[in-house]
Each structure stands twice: as C-alpha cells, then as structure tokens.
Design a protein around this motif. Sequence first.
Motif, PDB file in Angstrom:
ATOM      1  N   CYS A 291       0.859  -1.194   0.000  1.00  0.00           N
ATOM      2  CA  CYS A 291       0.000   0.000   0.000  1.00  0.00           C
ATOM      3  C   CYS A 291       0.890   1.237   0.000  1.00  0.00           C
ATOM      4  O   CYS A 291       2.009   1.189   0.495  1.00  0.00           O
TER       5      CYS A 291
ATOM      6  N   CYS B 218      -3.540   2.993   6.229  1.00  0.00           N
ATOM      7  CA  CYS B 218      -4.780   3.582   6.744  1.00  0.00           C
ATOM      8  C   CYS B 218      -4.853   3.268   8.243  1.00  0.00           C
ATOM      9  O   CYS B 218      -4.498   2.171   8.666  1.00  0.00           O
TER      10      CYS B 218
ATOM     11  N   ARG C 121      -6.216   8.085   4.415  1.00  0.00           N
ATOM     12  CA  ARG C 121      -6.389   7.603   3.048  1.00  0.00           C
ATOM     13  C   ARG C 121      -5.536   8.472   2.115  1.00  0.00           C
ATOM     14  O   ARG C 121      -5.250   9.634   2.419  1.00  0.00           O
TER      15      ARG C 121
ATOM     16  N   TYR D 183      -6.997   2.475  10.371  1.00  0.00           N
ATOM     17  CA  TYR D 183      -7.894   1.463  10.946  1.00  0.00           C
ATOM     18  C   TYR D 183      -7.586   0.059  10.440  1.00  0.00           C
ATOM     19  O   TYR D 183      -8.185  -0.909  10.868  1.00  0.00           O
ATOM     20  N   CYS D 184      -6.630  -0.062   9.507  1.00  0.00           N
ATOM     21  CA  CYS D 184      -6.505  -1.302   8.724  1.00  0.00           C
ATOM     22  C   CYS D 184      -5.614  -2.348   9.389  1.00  0.00           C
ATOM     23  O   CYS D 184      -4.471  -2.059   9.744  1.00  0.00           O
TER      24      CYS D 184
ATOM     25  N   GLY E 236      -4.164  -5.152   0.976  1.00  0.00           N
ATOM     26  CA  GLY E 236      -3.260  -4.443   0.134  1.00  0.00           C
ATOM     27  C   GLY E 236      -3.949  -3.661  -0.983  1.00  0.00           C
ATOM     28  O   GLY E 236      -5.140  -3.462  -0.987  1.00  0.00           O
TER      29      GLY E 236
ATOM     30  N   ASN F  31      -7.500   1.564  -5.465  1.00  0.00           N
ATOM     31  CA  ASN F  31      -7.725   2.811  -4.750  1.00  0.00           C
ATOM     32  C   ASN F  31      -7.919   3.935  -5.763  1.00  0.00           C
ATOM     33  O   ASN F  31      -7.319   3.916  -6.848  1.00  0.00           O
TER      34      ASN F  31
HETATM   35  S1  SF4 Z   1      -7.397  -0.111   3.899  1.00  0.00           S
HETATM   36 FE1  SF4 Z   1      -6.611  -0.844   1.941  1.00  0.00          FE
HETATM   37  S2  SF4 Z   1      -5.269   0.824   1.230  1.00  0.00           S
HETATM   38 FE2  SF4 Z   1      -5.603   1.164   3.415  1.00  0.00          FE
HETATM   39  S3  SF4 Z   1      -3.862   0.156   4.403  1.00  0.00           S
HETATM   40 FE3  SF4 Z   1      -5.565  -1.313   4.349  1.00  0.00          FE
HETATM   41  S4  SF4 Z   1      -5.232  -2.507   2.534  1.00  0.00           S
HETATM   42 FE4  SF4 Z   1      -3.997  -0.650   2.326  1.00  0.00          FE
END
Ligand code: SF4
Length: 375
Positions: A11, A15, A131, A17-18, A60, A94
């Motif tokens: 990535c 993000c 983001r 929260y991810c 990812g 994305n």
């Molecule tokens: S939400 Fe998607 S773009 Fe954001 S860190 Fe997680 S996998 Fe990557």
Amino acid sequence: MSGIYIHIPFCKQACNYCDFHFSTSLKLKSNLIESILVEIDLRHPYLENKNIETIYFGGGTPSLLSEKELFLILEKIYKNYNVSSNAEISLEANPDDLSVEKLKELKRLEINRLSIGLQSFNNEELIWMNRAHTANESEASVKRAQDKGFENISIDLIYGSKFSNLTNWKKTLDKAIALDVKHISSYNLTIEDKTKLGHDFKVKKEIAIDDEKSSELFLEMIDRLEKNNFIQYEISNFGKENYFSNHNSNYWKGIEYIGFGPSAHSFDGVSRQWNVSNNSLYIKNITDKKETYFEKEILLESDQFNEYILTSLRTIWGIDVLVLNTKFNSEILNSFNEKIKTYISSDMIIFNNNKYVLTSNGKLFADKIASELFV
Ligand code: SF4
C-alpha cells in the motif's frame, strides 16, 4: 466451480484502521510477484480439474501493480487452471491509482469488475483515516472507470467513525447511489488492536461510536439502498440484480478456493490453510521450496458446522435445512434445532422455504446469534 484469490500486500500508506497484511515499502515487490508465480506452479494440484469461475486480486492495493506484473500472474493462472471464459475477474483499486492509462491497462487485461476503496466522501474523515485520496478524486475515479467501459463497479464505504451522524450518512449514501455503481460494500468501523486507531483508542485519544448510533446508521443504509434497487445479499454487501460478487458469494456458500501470496487463505471443503503473513519469509520459503510458508488445519465436523452457520446466516440464502441434514450428525442438529427456537420466537430469524434467514432486527446481531448457535 472454484475461485482464486491473489493477495497483493503493498500500500502507498497505512490507513489508520486497517489490520490487513500489507507493507508500505515496495522494495520487495518484484521478488514477491516472482514468488507468487512460483507458488501458482507449486500448488497446481490443489483444486485440480476444477472449473475456475472467479479470480480476485485483493490486498493491500493490487492497483499498485504494473500491467506487466498483473499480466504475468494471470498468464500463470491460465496456464495452470481451467478458467471459465466468462469468469468474474475482480481487482481492488484505490481511487488515486485509477488514471486513464491504468484503466486502459486493466481493460486490456480483461479485468471485468473493479472494487474501489472510496470509504468516505468527507475530506476531513479521509485525512483522519490516512487515506491517500480526496473525496473529489474518489468520485472522479468512478466516473473515469465508467467512461472507460467498466460497468461492474463496487465501492467500499465505512460508517461509524466519530465523523458519522445520521444527516451526513444519508448524504453519503445518496452520493454513492448517484454514482450509479452496481455494488456497495459497507462496513462498520472496527477498532483493531494493532492499528494506529487501536493505539489511539487505548490511550484515549479516540473514542468509539456507541452501538445504538451504529445500528441507526446500519438500518438507514438498508432502507436507503433497498429503496434504490440494491439487494442486501450479505450483511455488509448490497448489489443490484445480477451484480452480486460471485467470488465473495462463493466464500459464503462454502465453495472451494485457493489463495496465493502472503496471508492468503485456501479452503477445499475439509481443510483450511493460510500462508505466512510476512513478505520476506514468504519469498524466502517459496524460493527454498519449503512447505512451511503455510499452516493447515483439518476442519472437524463441528468446525465445518460453525463456519457454515457464521457465513450462511449473514446472507440472503440463509441456513439451508437440506445442507444441515446432509452434512451434520444428529447430535449437532438436535442442538441447533433446540437453540434456533429462541430466535424464531423473538423475531430475529424467520423460517421460510426450508431456510433460516435473519429478520431486519436479527441483522443487527448476526455474529452474536451465529456464535450462540455454534457447537
Ligand atoms: S485499507 Fe486498503 S489501502 Fe488502506 S492500508 Fe488497508 S489494505 Fe492498504
């Protein structure tokens, strides 16, 4: 009928929260693609002779791959598997990656379904999520994709952050509907321990939204989307007719699939296996042709039952009595038949056409009900 999943663990930025497996360093990208190609050859016998109906690039951020890299992976899959001529080929993207040139590349590769991670139309919230795109870029990317001939487009939306309230959630849903996409996946923000948000929550820099407010947003989403011809075919997934995700529907229906790449899971009906969630280790062990890049679990009858309940209860297809009677022993069935009565009498579940399906009220407690039905 089977599916193939390819995990692309890179990535641009993390993000907040991810908790999926990804790296923001692209240093190992070429080596990792090489290893995925080797893994596809190595695991060729898994799902041998099965017809592949769906291919899904997830992560990812798979839209970070070049045309050449995606081409090599697809070529390897076609060489090793019998892929249907009308297979659904999805790619998560994305908005900031979807330039005109990138969309042309994806068309040339015959990707026929895009899942675009918009998440929010509020710039302040997008920054808070960390983001890599703005709200305008999100909308523009969907329109560009439609202009370039992608009609099967799904978008992701997140609700339940501190920015969410009923008024702006209604506006978000209206914007999503106006984009004329065929599918919307929308998840309540969850606070995962190993994320920045999890850390901020622990040190009390962030607060969680209360359940009552989340439920209000969830019910509003169902109402608004259903009024606009979206069918809620899974708790968090809404599709127009003929535009459900075949790949994800097959997961929920217990159909076999194979996953390539670090952290990818595979399922063949009786066992589940998952690759190591570490890019360097994955590359090293694949290169050394070691079997230790994955772990494997043979599913007991009770595990298979619990998985079936957890996934099917969340869907429009529900828990099928025919499946229960053919797959599970009488002890499991007796326990299920006893427990399910409570949810029918409390109007959480209805029994129709030999299927147990959640009511609107039950949808608010889907995972809790499923866990209480487990053996
Ligand atoms: S939400 Fe998607 S773009 Fe954001 S860190 Fe997680 S996998 Fe990557």
